[in-house]
Write an enzyme that holds these catalytic residues in place. Structure first.
Site, PDB file in Angstrom:
ATOM      1  N   ARG A  77      34.363  41.852  50.937  1.00  0.00           N
ATOM      2  CA  ARG A  77      35.001  41.075  52.004  1.00  0.00           C
ATOM      3  C   ARG A  77      36.064  40.165  51.409  1.00  0.00           C
ATOM      4  NH1 ARG A  77      31.149  39.048  56.613  1.00  0.00           N
ATOM      5  NH2 ARG A  77      30.565  41.086  57.412  1.00  0.00           N
ATOM      6  N   ASP A 115      39.268  37.704  51.029  1.00  0.00           N
ATOM      7  CA  ASP A 115      39.709  36.541  51.808  1.00  0.00           C
ATOM      8  C   ASP A 115      41.113  36.714  52.385  1.00  0.00           C
ATOM      9  OD1 ASP A 115      37.484  34.956  51.608  1.00  0.00           O
ATOM     10  OD2 ASP A 115      38.159  33.933  49.785  1.00  0.00           O
ATOM     11  N   ARG A 127      39.379  33.348  41.754  1.00  0.00           N
ATOM     12  CA  ARG A 127      40.464  32.373  41.954  1.00  0.00           C
ATOM     13  C   ARG A 127      40.185  31.058  41.237  1.00  0.00           C
ATOM     14  NH1 ARG A 127      41.325  32.682  48.329  1.00  0.00           N
ATOM     15  NH2 ARG A 127      42.524  30.781  47.895  1.00  0.00           N
TER      16      ARG A 127
END
Lengths: 262, 262
Positions: B54, B56, B201
């Site tokens: 999933r 972002d 990230r």
């Protein structure tokens, strides 16, 4: 009153959202228009930049050049930062400098390098769709380089020129063409002293046809000889074209030097 | 009635225009939603794809995976062409195949590879603005690799996890991290068996801080030991992140094979 100075900008842009470089009354969204308005906001002066190369709608650039005159006291090398603050993110000034007030980028001995970028795979990379031309049939780089060889040198490029061209002469000199592959990406790199309307895109369209096996490399010589647009391949789409370098052959212009007029 | 078959799709997308993968009632513009609607238009069946990862909002993918069940008679390998005809240009199916009806992409032994792409130059390349993170201070790749070394192996990655994570365990195994430079582009490539919310990230944000000289590579060990999100660097922006590969360790799934559940 302040002295008038001439500032040269080196400009990169993503041409996707623009109707090309040239501002005309009927054409909104141009690179030139965005530059004029950004400089006006910064200096308070009405400005009309002079561009080196009028790229078409959707074409990208890393090193296009523009000059403008200003009475502002902003140092030449500071315009790069000040203008990037005013410009949209898809246009960036990469260099700014003061040049002689007589300097005109189109009156110099220059060499332009274009790249035509192709994504050569059956299924497009969605992150490359605005920056490459999708060509799904396998391209033979060896054939493309053999074909490109016939274009090097001084030729009448009428066959590789949009029929709406208003150029007085269709003779141009291509100094170098190279076709390279890096994975699925094929790049046609072309350097010359000047290019006719759509010339690089028609060269790219023709080399892609030969690269996929339609016609032989030697037919490029016949296409040149025919001096007829219909003899060459299709005009490849704008999104693959990048003006990568606009090189001044007499060196980088400065405030006390001018380049030869040609 | 036709037999129900399960189809696996390998999906590439430009995440710029999307609110991420997962379709929720409050979330328009999702990759999952576009896939569901394209399959429904093609087969006439209501569909809810099951995604492997999933991603972002704003994150891109070259090899995400989704499965769905269908009673249609379309051969498994034809969905790639048929769905690309229905989907927007920023989502492309790169492969489709029939898999066992018991196959679930998140119940297999898998390895994911992410790339975090950085444009490391004072002035941004406007054609890269949606596909790299702009970082203007010089990055020392040697320092970044030395720092990354401490993250390889099995660790509790609480410090590198968004505090809103609902994962029961924050222990993950990073198999490899490499930082490479090609001109102005720096790529952090990370392979592991699974990743926490925002983990890549936050790793990228931390390595960029160390790469620009803030903190030493060895401090990464202390950051891990603190098990506290505030100890690590900032979460780097979404546009630099690409899910590049979702690899099934027991081989490419097919109609008669299933993978181990883990």
């Amino acid at each position: 009153m302040n002295n008038i100075r001439r500032i040269m900008l080196t400009v990169s842009y993503d041409g996707t959202a623009y109707n090309g470089w040239a501002e005309q009354t009927s054409t909104p969204n141009t690179i030139e228009g965005e530059l004029n308005r950004a400089i006006e906001r910064l200096t308070g002066e009405p400005v009309h930049v002079i561009g080196a190369s009028r790229t078409d709608a959707g074409v990208h650039a890393y090193g296009n050049v523009a000059v403008f005159d200003t009475a502002s006291s902003i140092p030449g090398d500071r315009f790069v930062f000040a203008l990037n603050h005013e410009l949209p993110q898809d246009i960036r000034i990469v260099n700014s400098r003061e040049v002689a007030t007589s300097f005109h980028p189109r009156h110099c001995d220059t060499e332009k390098t274009y790249e035509y970028r192709i994504f050569n795979s059956q299924i497009m990379d969605p992150t490359k769709r605005f920056y490459t031309c999708h060509f799904s049939m396998p391209l033979d780089i060896g054939r493309m380089n053999a074909a490109a060889h016939y274009l090097v040198g001084e030729h009448d490029f009428t066959s590789f020129c949009n029929v709406e061209s208003q150029a007085l002469s269709h003779v141009r000199t291509i100094k170098d063409i190279r076709v390279t592959r890096n994975g699925d990406e094929v790049v046609i790199s072309v350097t010359g002293n000047g290019f006719l309307y759509n010339m690089v895109r028609i060269i790219a369209g023709t080399l892609m046809q030969i690269g996929r096996g339609k016609g032989t490399p030697a037919e490029v010589k016949d296409i040149l000889d025919k001096k007829y647009r219909g003899a060459a391949g299709p005009t490849a789409p704008a999104e693959g074209l990048f003006l990568v370098e606009y090189k001044f052959l007499d060196g980088i212009p400065g405030p006390d030097t001018d380049c030869k007029s040609n």
